[in-house]
Design a protein around this motif. Structure first.
Motif, short mmCIF file in Angstrom:
data_model
loop_
_atom_site.label_atom_id
_atom_site.label_comp_id
_atom_site.label_asym_id
_atom_site.label_seq_id
_atom_site.Cartn_x
_atom_site.Cartn_y
_atom_site.Cartn_z
N HIS A 1 0.84 -1.19 0.00
CA HIS A 1 0.00 0.00 0.00
C HIS A 1 0.87 1.24 0.00
O HIS A 1 1.90 1.28 0.67
CB HIS A 1 -0.91 0.05 1.23
CG HIS A 1 -1.89 -1.07 1.29
ND1 HIS A 1 -3.07 -1.05 0.60
CD2 HIS A 1 -1.84 -2.25 1.92
CE1 HIS A 1 -3.72 -2.18 0.82
NE2 HIS A 1 -2.99 -2.94 1.61
N TYR B 1 1.06 5.36 0.88
CA TYR B 1 0.49 6.22 1.92
C TYR B 1 0.75 7.67 1.57
O TYR B 1 1.79 8.01 1.00
CB TYR B 1 1.12 5.93 3.29
CG TYR B 1 0.73 4.58 3.83
CD1 TYR B 1 -0.38 4.44 4.64
CD2 TYR B 1 1.47 3.45 3.51
CE1 TYR B 1 -0.76 3.19 5.13
CE2 TYR B 1 1.10 2.20 3.99
CZ TYR B 1 -0.01 2.08 4.80
OH TYR B 1 -0.38 0.86 5.27
N LEU C 1 -3.11 8.54 5.15
CA LEU C 1 -4.08 8.10 4.15
C LEU C 1 -3.56 6.84 3.47
O LEU C 1 -2.52 6.88 2.82
CB LEU C 1 -4.30 9.20 3.10
CG LEU C 1 -4.51 10.62 3.64
CD1 LEU C 1 -4.70 11.60 2.48
CD2 LEU C 1 -5.68 10.69 4.59
N GLU C 2 -4.26 5.74 3.64
CA GLU C 2 -3.85 4.47 3.05
C GLU C 2 -4.45 4.36 1.65
O GLU C 2 -5.65 4.48 1.46
CB GLU C 2 -4.31 3.30 3.92
CG GLU C 2 -3.76 1.97 3.45
CD GLU C 2 -4.03 0.84 4.43
OE1 GLU C 2 -3.63 -0.30 4.12
OE2 GLU C 2 -4.63 1.08 5.50
N TRP C 3 -3.57 4.09 0.68
CA TRP C 3 -3.96 4.09 -0.72
C TRP C 3 -3.57 2.75 -1.31
O TRP C 3 -3.16 1.83 -0.61
CB TRP C 3 -3.23 5.23 -1.41
CG TRP C 3 -3.91 5.87 -2.56
CD1 TRP C 3 -5.11 5.56 -3.12
CD2 TRP C 3 -3.40 6.97 -3.33
NE1 TRP C 3 -5.38 6.39 -4.17
CE2 TRP C 3 -4.35 7.27 -4.32
CE3 TRP C 3 -2.24 7.72 -3.28
CZ2 TRP C 3 -4.17 8.28 -5.26
CZ3 TRP C 3 -2.06 8.74 -4.20
CH2 TRP C 3 -3.03 9.01 -5.17
N LEU D 1 -1.91 1.67 -8.53
CA LEU D 1 -2.11 3.09 -8.83
C LEU D 1 -1.61 3.45 -10.22
O LEU D 1 -2.22 4.25 -10.91
CB LEU D 1 -1.42 3.95 -7.77
CG LEU D 1 -2.05 3.90 -6.39
CD1 LEU D 1 -1.19 4.62 -5.37
CD2 LEU D 1 -3.46 4.46 -6.41
N ALA E 1 -8.90 14.77 0.45
CA ALA E 1 -9.00 13.31 0.34
C ALA E 1 -10.31 12.84 0.95
O ALA E 1 -10.72 13.32 2.00
CB ALA E 1 -7.82 12.65 1.04
N GLY F 1 -12.70 9.26 1.93
CA GLY F 1 -12.63 7.83 2.14
C GLY F 1 -13.25 7.40 3.45
O GLY F 1 -13.98 8.16 4.08
N ARG G 1 -8.97 5.29 4.58
CA ARG G 1 -8.76 4.48 3.39
C ARG G 1 -9.24 5.32 2.22
O ARG G 1 -10.41 5.67 2.12
CB ARG G 1 -9.55 3.18 3.48
CG ARG G 1 -9.45 2.33 2.25
CD ARG G 1 -10.28 1.08 2.40
NE ARG G 1 -10.23 0.32 1.16
CZ ARG G 1 -11.18 -0.49 0.75
NH1 ARG G 1 -12.26 -0.68 1.50
NH2 ARG G 1 -11.08 -1.12 -0.38
N VAL G 2 -8.34 5.65 1.32
CA VAL G 2 -8.61 6.62 0.26
C VAL G 2 -9.52 6.07 -0.83
O VAL G 2 -9.29 4.99 -1.36
CB VAL G 2 -7.28 7.08 -0.38
CG1 VAL G 2 -7.53 7.98 -1.57
CG2 VAL G 2 -6.40 7.78 0.64
N ILE H 1 -8.91 11.60 -4.23
CA ILE H 1 -7.98 12.69 -3.90
C ILE H 1 -8.13 13.75 -4.97
O ILE H 1 -8.17 13.44 -6.16
CB ILE H 1 -6.52 12.21 -3.83
CG1 ILE H 1 -6.32 11.26 -2.65
CG2 ILE H 1 -5.57 13.41 -3.72
CD1 ILE H 1 -4.90 10.80 -2.43
N TRP I 1 -8.23 12.02 -8.58
CA TRP I 1 -8.14 10.56 -8.66
C TRP I 1 -9.33 10.01 -7.89
O TRP I 1 -9.61 10.45 -6.77
CB TRP I 1 -6.85 10.05 -8.03
CG TRP I 1 -6.75 8.56 -8.10
CD1 TRP I 1 -6.17 7.84 -9.07
CD2 TRP I 1 -7.28 7.61 -7.16
NE1 TRP I 1 -6.30 6.49 -8.83
CE2 TRP I 1 -6.98 6.33 -7.65
CE3 TRP I 1 -7.99 7.72 -5.98
CZ2 TRP I 1 -7.36 5.17 -7.00
CZ3 TRP I 1 -8.36 6.56 -5.31
CH2 TRP I 1 -8.05 5.30 -5.83
#
Length: 131
Positions: free
Chosen positions: A52, A54, A71-73, A79, A99, A101, A113-114, A117, A126
């Motif tokens: 992940h 961040y 922010l966990e992405w 991505l 952001a 989520g 959890r994103v 953004i 995104w």
């Protein structure tokens, strides 16, 4: 006979390991999937990695205090292959972002959890859900 047994053992091993390859922690254990929040802040750091990525941002709360949110992405591979591709240089320290989520279940831990953004200064957006 030996080839058949060897093929069976290799096949069984691959199938047994298949679950491990797709094993993943539960997002619902850490994030409240019944809520959606949006936070706005300034990027401190964008950590581009697997499993992940961040984004750490400084958010000014309603009392005027600055809190760092984590922010966990998605992973770097997810991505970069997403509908709206992201690279390691898409987001930089100093960028102001919004952001959205799922928030952390523990309100003492600032993070989400994103799912989206936005960077208002240039209109970059995104959106998506990455597991």
């Amino acid at each position: 006979m030996t080839r058949t047994v060897l093929a069976f053992v290799v096949g069984a091993t691959l199938l047994a390991g298949d679950d491990l390859a797709f094993a993943h922690h539960s997002f619902t254990a850490a994030y409240d999937n019944t809520k959606r929040v949006e936070v706005e802040g300034v990027v401190k750091e964008f950590v581009w990695r697997n499993p992940h990525s961040y984004v750490r941002i400084d958010v000014t709360n309603k009392d005027g205090a600055v809190e760092t949110w984590n922010l966990e992405w998605g992973s770097s591979s997810q991505l970069s292959a997403a509908k709206y591709p992201v690279t390691r240089t898409t987001i930089k320290a100093g960028d102001r972002i919004i952001a959205g989520g799922e928030p952390r279940r523990d309100p003492a831990v600032k993070g989400l959890r994103v799912f989206s953004i936005k960077r208002p200064v240039d209109g970059w957006v995104w959106e998506g859900i990455i597991d």
